[in-house]
Design an enzyme around this catalytic site. Structure first.
Site, PDB file in Angstrom:
ATOM      1  N   LYS A  15       0.832  -1.223   0.000  1.00  0.00           N
ATOM      2  CA  LYS A  15       0.000   0.000   0.000  1.00  0.00           C
ATOM      3  C   LYS A  15       0.859   1.262   0.000  1.00  0.00           C
ATOM      4  O   LYS A  15       0.604   2.190  -0.749  1.00  0.00           O
ATOM      5  CB  LYS A  15      -0.915   0.051   1.242  1.00  0.00           C
ATOM      6  CG  LYS A  15      -1.972  -1.012   1.304  1.00  0.00           C
ATOM      7  CD  LYS A  15      -2.973  -0.723   2.423  1.00  0.00           C
ATOM      8  CE  LYS A  15      -2.363  -0.727   3.807  1.00  0.00           C
ATOM      9  NZ  LYS A  15      -1.916  -2.045   4.270  1.00  0.00           N
ATOM     10  N   ARG A  90     -10.035   1.554   8.933  1.00  0.00           N
ATOM     11  CA  ARG A  90      -9.703   0.159   9.220  1.00  0.00           C
ATOM     12  C   ARG A  90     -10.831  -0.548   9.971  1.00  0.00           C
ATOM     13  O   ARG A  90     -10.677  -1.730  10.298  1.00  0.00           O
ATOM     14  CB  ARG A  90      -8.459   0.122  10.113  1.00  0.00           C
ATOM     15  CG  ARG A  90      -7.148  -0.189   9.391  1.00  0.00           C
ATOM     16  CD  ARG A  90      -6.044   0.087  10.370  1.00  0.00           C
ATOM     17  NE  ARG A  90      -4.852  -0.697  10.314  1.00  0.00           N
ATOM     18  CZ  ARG A  90      -3.700  -0.271   9.813  1.00  0.00           C
ATOM     19  NH1 ARG A  90      -3.629   0.885   9.190  1.00  0.00           N
ATOM     20  NH2 ARG A  90      -2.630  -0.995   9.921  1.00  0.00           N
ATOM     21  N   ARG A 129      10.808  -6.831   5.270  1.00  0.00           N
ATOM     22  CA  ARG A 129      10.735  -5.426   5.671  1.00  0.00           C
ATOM     23  C   ARG A 129      11.254  -5.255   7.095  1.00  0.00           C
ATOM     24  O   ARG A 129      11.928  -4.277   7.396  1.00  0.00           O
ATOM     25  CB  ARG A 129       9.283  -4.935   5.574  1.00  0.00           C
ATOM     26  CG  ARG A 129       9.163  -3.457   5.867  1.00  0.00           C
ATOM     27  CD  ARG A 129       7.763  -2.947   5.649  1.00  0.00           C
ATOM     28  NE  ARG A 129       6.894  -3.266   6.765  1.00  0.00           N
ATOM     29  CZ  ARG A 129       5.603  -2.980   6.801  1.00  0.00           C
ATOM     30  NH1 ARG A 129       5.027  -2.403   5.776  1.00  0.00           N
ATOM     31  NH2 ARG A 129       4.878  -3.272   7.849  1.00  0.00           N
ATOM     32  N   ARG A 135      11.258  -2.010  12.141  1.00  0.00           N
ATOM     33  CA  ARG A 135      10.096  -1.501  12.857  1.00  0.00           C
ATOM     34  C   ARG A 135       9.813  -2.355  14.081  1.00  0.00           C
ATOM     35  O   ARG A 135       9.804  -3.579  14.002  1.00  0.00           O
ATOM     36  CB  ARG A 135       8.868  -1.539  11.928  1.00  0.00           C
ATOM     37  CG  ARG A 135       8.550  -0.200  11.321  1.00  0.00           C
ATOM     38  CD  ARG A 135       7.471  -0.316  10.291  1.00  0.00           C
ATOM     39  NE  ARG A 135       6.182  -0.741  10.860  1.00  0.00           N
ATOM     40  CZ  ARG A 135       5.038  -0.667  10.183  1.00  0.00           C
ATOM     41  NH1 ARG A 135       5.024  -0.212   8.963  1.00  0.00           N
ATOM     42  NH2 ARG A 135       3.914  -1.065  10.733  1.00  0.00           N
ATOM     43  N   ARG A 146      -1.565  -8.371  13.423  1.00  0.00           N
ATOM     44  CA  ARG A 146      -2.056  -7.330  12.516  1.00  0.00           C
ATOM     45  C   ARG A 146      -2.817  -7.924  11.337  1.00  0.00           C
ATOM     46  O   ARG A 146      -3.814  -7.371  10.881  1.00  0.00           O
ATOM     47  CB  ARG A 146      -0.896  -6.453  12.059  1.00  0.00           C
ATOM     48  CG  ARG A 146      -0.599  -5.371  13.104  1.00  0.00           C
ATOM     49  CD  ARG A 146       0.818  -4.847  13.070  1.00  0.00           C
ATOM     50  NE  ARG A 146       1.240  -4.364  11.796  1.00  0.00           N
ATOM     51  CZ  ARG A 146       2.502  -4.428  11.366  1.00  0.00           C
ATOM     52  NH1 ARG A 146       3.438  -4.965  12.116  1.00  0.00           N
ATOM     53  NH2 ARG A 146       2.821  -3.941  10.212  1.00  0.00           N
TER      54      ARG A 146
END
Ligand code: AMP
Length: 191
Positions: A15, A90, A129, A135, A146
């Protein structure tokens, strides 16, 4: 024509990457609620402090915080002639909140871009990632959480937007530029 877009899809589907390309193509800001939260976490703001526990667990930050940052952001000058929202709404209640914000502004949504990919592709991309970006919420447990929150709370919203005739579905697997072209040609075809 001004584009007011949502980009939806599970974590890891691309996204952010596609939002950045659309932002460049249409000359409109890409607004990511996740990025706004991360900025606030990094800078130790009150908003960051309030959101931290939810983000660390991979849960949704409460609506009153999230809706407010979106409302503030959509009211800024650079958002007058269009925008792309990435990571919002969301949940069903966020859809309602966005509906009233847009009513108030008198600016309807142009389209909702939905990207999709298989869960194993997503898990693989997220792991990569995590290695690159480091992160804090990219641990295997939080990634899985998630994705679950996505299936339960967010995925059903696609049917809502499909019912409104706004949904543009694009495969999120493949060459980045080819995916972007597919999105743009779909959007331009809608006029
Ligand atoms: P993202 O970068 O979009 O994956 O967002 C990272 C985290 O920020 C999410 O796991 C949530 O904790 C929080 N977050 C981002 N957008 C929202 C939203 N629309 N509603 C609630 N929480 C959000």
């Amino acid at each position: 024509m001004a584009q007011r877009l949502l980009i939806m899809g599970p974590q890891g589907v691309g996204k952010g990457t596609q939002a950045a390309l659309l932002s460049k193509h249409y000359g409109i800001p890409a607004i990511s609620t996740g990025d706004i939260f991360r900025y606030n976490l990094k800078n130790g703001t009150e908003l960051g402090r309030q959101a931290q526990a939810y983000i660390d667990k991979g849960e949704l930050v409460p609506d009153e915080l999230t809706n407010r940052i979106v409302e503030d952001r959509l009211g800024m000058d650079d958002a007058k002639d269009g925008w792309i929202l990435d990571g919002y709404p969301r949940s069903a209640s966020q859809v309602e909140a966005l509906d009233s914000m847009l009513d108030e502004l008198g600016t309807p949504l142009s389209a909702v871009v939905a990207l999709d990919a298989d869960r194993d592709v997503l898990m693989e991309r997220m792991k990569k990632r995590a290695e690159i970006e480091g992160r804090a919420d990219d641990t295997p447990e939080v990634i899985a959480k998630r994705l679950d929150v996505y299936s339960k709370e967010t995925e059903p919203l696609l049917a809502t937007y499909e019912g409104r005739g706004l949904l543009v579905k694009v495969d999120g697997v493949g060459d980045i530029d080819a995916i972007s072209k597919a999105i743009v040609s779909n959007l331009d075809r809608r006029g």
